[in-house]
Motif scaffolding. Structure first.
Motif, short mmCIF file in Angstrom:
data_model
loop_
_atom_site.label_atom_id
_atom_site.label_comp_id
_atom_site.label_asym_id
_atom_site.label_seq_id
_atom_site.Cartn_x
_atom_site.Cartn_y
_atom_site.Cartn_z
N SER A 194 46.26 38.62 12.95
CA SER A 194 45.55 39.48 12.00
C SER A 194 46.54 40.12 11.05
O SER A 194 47.76 40.10 11.27
N GLY A 195 46.01 40.68 9.97
CA GLY A 195 46.84 41.36 8.97
C GLY A 195 47.82 40.40 8.33
O GLY A 195 47.48 39.27 7.98
N ARG A 196 49.07 40.86 8.22
CA ARG A 196 50.08 40.02 7.56
C ARG A 196 50.51 38.85 8.44
O ARG A 196 51.06 37.88 7.96
N GLY A 197 50.23 38.98 9.74
CA GLY A 197 50.65 37.92 10.68
C GLY A 197 49.61 36.82 10.83
O GLY A 197 49.73 36.01 11.74
N VAL A 198 48.61 36.79 9.98
CA VAL A 198 47.55 35.80 10.15
C VAL A 198 48.06 34.38 9.82
O VAL A 198 48.82 34.19 8.89
N VAL A 199 47.66 33.44 10.69
CA VAL A 199 48.04 32.04 10.49
C VAL A 199 46.76 31.23 10.35
O VAL A 199 45.87 31.32 11.19
#
Lengths: 222, 384
Positions: free
Chosen positions: A15-20
């Motif tokens: 989620s957020g900036r870590g979404v892949v």
């Protein structure tokens, strides 16, 4: 009529900036009695797509409809029953049960649904004969060659007369000649039994054995 | 089916697990039998008295050595309401000059009911004056049936006519004698040495024997049907303490503390054993994560996988229980008679039931990991 319809399926992790993003708006359909090869490099989302169709993963968005029934909304238990009764899966690493003989690995499928009868045993032996490994029926997986194990895995997937076969990198552990034989054999069975088959592969030569090819790059159909 | 196939396929692995379970079972059973043996050795002669109740002199803390009942006391007990039969049991310390070496022990005088003694060698029934029936563990002192032993320093002789079993007191074999012999031994033990060594004016032997005649330590009572121990205690009021033989066995001689200690030892060994069994199955499950994921991906329910695990646990625990019972019996058979080992089927049954229960509880940890195994990992090979 299409047996399998995949519409706008996306899958993201984190989620957020870590979404892949593993899959993005993937749409396709497959007719009964045909074989679709999903071709793509490592990391393209092929296996994620296969897992979603198998009901092992939930899509973040989109729809999967099999024979008119949406399957992406099912519970884990319903999904397990659906796989047991309607789907045949062939794993890249075969995942044969090491302490069961070839024929017992096939009989695992009816055992999951209750019990294996004499008729099931005859059917299992017949399938092994069809795949040319009838004489290896009582051998344990570790006594079989890679090609023989692959054929046992495919025969096991056919044991419950599935409507859909999901095949993950069937030739990854085989040389080109044996890989081509396995894909040809798989195609014959799919067409002969009026099933639908999704085969994930990164090998263009193997994909040529399918009726259609879907190219997947970075989670998108290209 | 899968459970059995896996066991057959990996015989060595599962044989080692069954062996480990068997060792745990053997350990807990051996400790249980040794604990019971310790209790029997300490108080078997008290607890195994053929009676519904034992009546002690009041305020003597259920202590054989301190309690003293007169002839009148025994008559009062015998005539109390609800008493069907009562016989006296006298206790006296003796020292035996045995072939191996001298040892201190106890003589019990019975006024009646010698038939209660199980005879394992020689003859039973009421001994004649100067005869005795002894707990068989006296063999370890070199005493055999037919031997005549000398009691020191009083110089009396007793001829062993039979051996009985499970009749020890404070870990020493009890010598059972009739009341004539008991009174003789008691009088001799009280005054015999003094008579030989002191210059003081002493009471005559006749006077001493008169003084102890008819006196016993406790009264063993058989109750009428419908009469309870509490009912007898109420009928006798505060002059006496009334308890069951089992309660008497666990009182005095530091028994409450000892029982607490042995129960603690058993409890700790059992908890450790249970943890070992639980951890074994948990590790076995963790080793099969990939396989379980594949089976679940093929459509197996969690219940199917758990059933296979439970079947495997049942088979292995049963094998371990049989092995452990055999090992415990073997350990007991190899112990010398004087060593405290008293296997009780009921206690061993409880031990086995608890082993199954703990294996089941251990399986719940495995169930937790089964539930957590994601079948999608069967297809996952560094690909998203």
């Amino acid at each position: 009529m299409s047996l399998l319809e995949v519409s706008d399926v996306s899958k993201t992790y984190g989620s957020g900036r870590g979404v892949v993003t593993a899959l993005e708006d993937v749409t396709f359909s497959v007719e009964t009695g045909s074989m679709l090869a999903i071709l793509g490099p490592s990391g393209s989302g092929k296996t994620t797509l296969l897992s979603i169709v198998a009901g092992l993963l939930q899509p973040t968005s989109g729809r999967i409809v099999i024979d008119g029934q949406p399957i992406h909304l099912r519970s884990q238990r319903e999904a397990a029953l659906y796989r047991r009764d309607k789907i045949g899966i062939v794993f890249q690493d075969y995942h044969l049960i090491p302490y069961l003989s070839a024929v017992e690995n096939l009989l695992l499928m009816p055992r999951l649904a209750g019990r294996a009868t004499r008729a099931h045993r005859e059917k299992a032996l017949g399938l092994l004969e069809e795949f040319g490994i009838g004489e290896r029926a009582k051998h344990a997986p570790w006594e079989l060659s890679g090609g023989e194990r692959q054929r046992v895995a495919i025969a096991r997937a056919l044991m419950n007369d599935p409507e859909i076969m999901l095949v993950d990198e069937p030739t990854a552990n085989l040389d080109t000649e044996r890989g081509t034989q396995v894909v040809a054999m798989l195609g014959e069975h799919v067409r002969g039994r009026d099933m639908t088959c999704l085969m994930v592969t990164h090998d263009v030569r193997m994909a040529e054995g399918a009726d259609r090819v879907l190219r997947l790059v970075d989670g998108r159909v290209v | 089916m899968l459970a059995l196939s896996e066991i057959v396929h990996s015989k060595l692995k599962f044989a080692l697990i069954a062996l480990a379970i068997g060792l745990v079972v053997a350990l807990t059973m051996t400790l249980s039998a040794m604990s019971e043996g310790l209790v029997t050795g300490m108080t078997g002669a008290k607890g195994n008295l053929d009676a519904d109740a034992l009546v002690f002199q009041g305020d003597t803390y259920l202590n054989f050595e301190r309690s003293l009942l007169t002839t009148e006391d025994v008559e009062q007990i015998r005539s109390a309401e609800g008493v069907a039969q009562a016989y006296g049991v006298g206790h006296v310390y003796i020292s035996v000059d045995a072939p191996e070496e001298s040892f201190d022990t106890h003589a019990f005088g019975l006024t009646d009911d010698f038939e209660q003694l199980p005879v394992v060698e020689g003859v039973g029934g009421m001994p004649q004056d100067g005869e005795t029936i002894v707990d068989e563990t006296v063999r370890s002192e070199g005493v055999e049936v037919g031997d005549t032993v000398t009691l020191t320093p009083i110089g009396r002789e007793l001829t062993v006519i039979g051996f009985t079993e499970s009749r020890r007191y404070v870990m020493a074999p009890v010598f059972y004698v009739n009341m004539n012999t008991y009174e003789d031994l008691r009088a001799a033990s009280m005054f015999g040495v003094m008579a030989e060594t002191s210059d003081a004016e002493l009471p005559s032997a006749t006077h001493v024997i008169d003084a102890v005649e008819g006196n016993v330590s406790v009264a063993a009572v058989k109750l009428d049907e419908g009469t309870t121990v509490e009912g007898l205690a109420a009928a006798l009021e505060d002059d006496f303490d009334v308890v069951t033989p089992d309660e008497a066995a666990l009182a005095g001689n530091g028994m409450p503390v000892m029982v607490l200690a042995v129960n603690g030892i058993q409890g700790v060994s059992f908890v450790i054993g249970a943890l070992v069994i639980g951890v074994f199955f948990y590790i076995t499950t963790l080793h099969k994560t990939g396989q379980i994921a594949a089976i679940k991906a093929l459509g197996a329910s969690n219940a199917f996988v758990y059933r296979q695990l439970l079947a495997q646990i049942l088979l292995l625990v049963t094998a371990g229980a049989l092995l452990g019972t055999g090992l415990a019996l073997g350990a007991g058979a190899s112990m010398p008679p004087a060593m405290a080992f008293d296997p009780r089927p009921d206690r061993w049954g409880v031990t086995l039931a608890l082993v199954y229960l703990m294996a089941f509880v251990g399986s719940l940890f495995s169930l937790r990991s089964i539930l957590k195994i994601d079948p999608a990992t069967a297809l996952d090979h560094a690909e998203h």
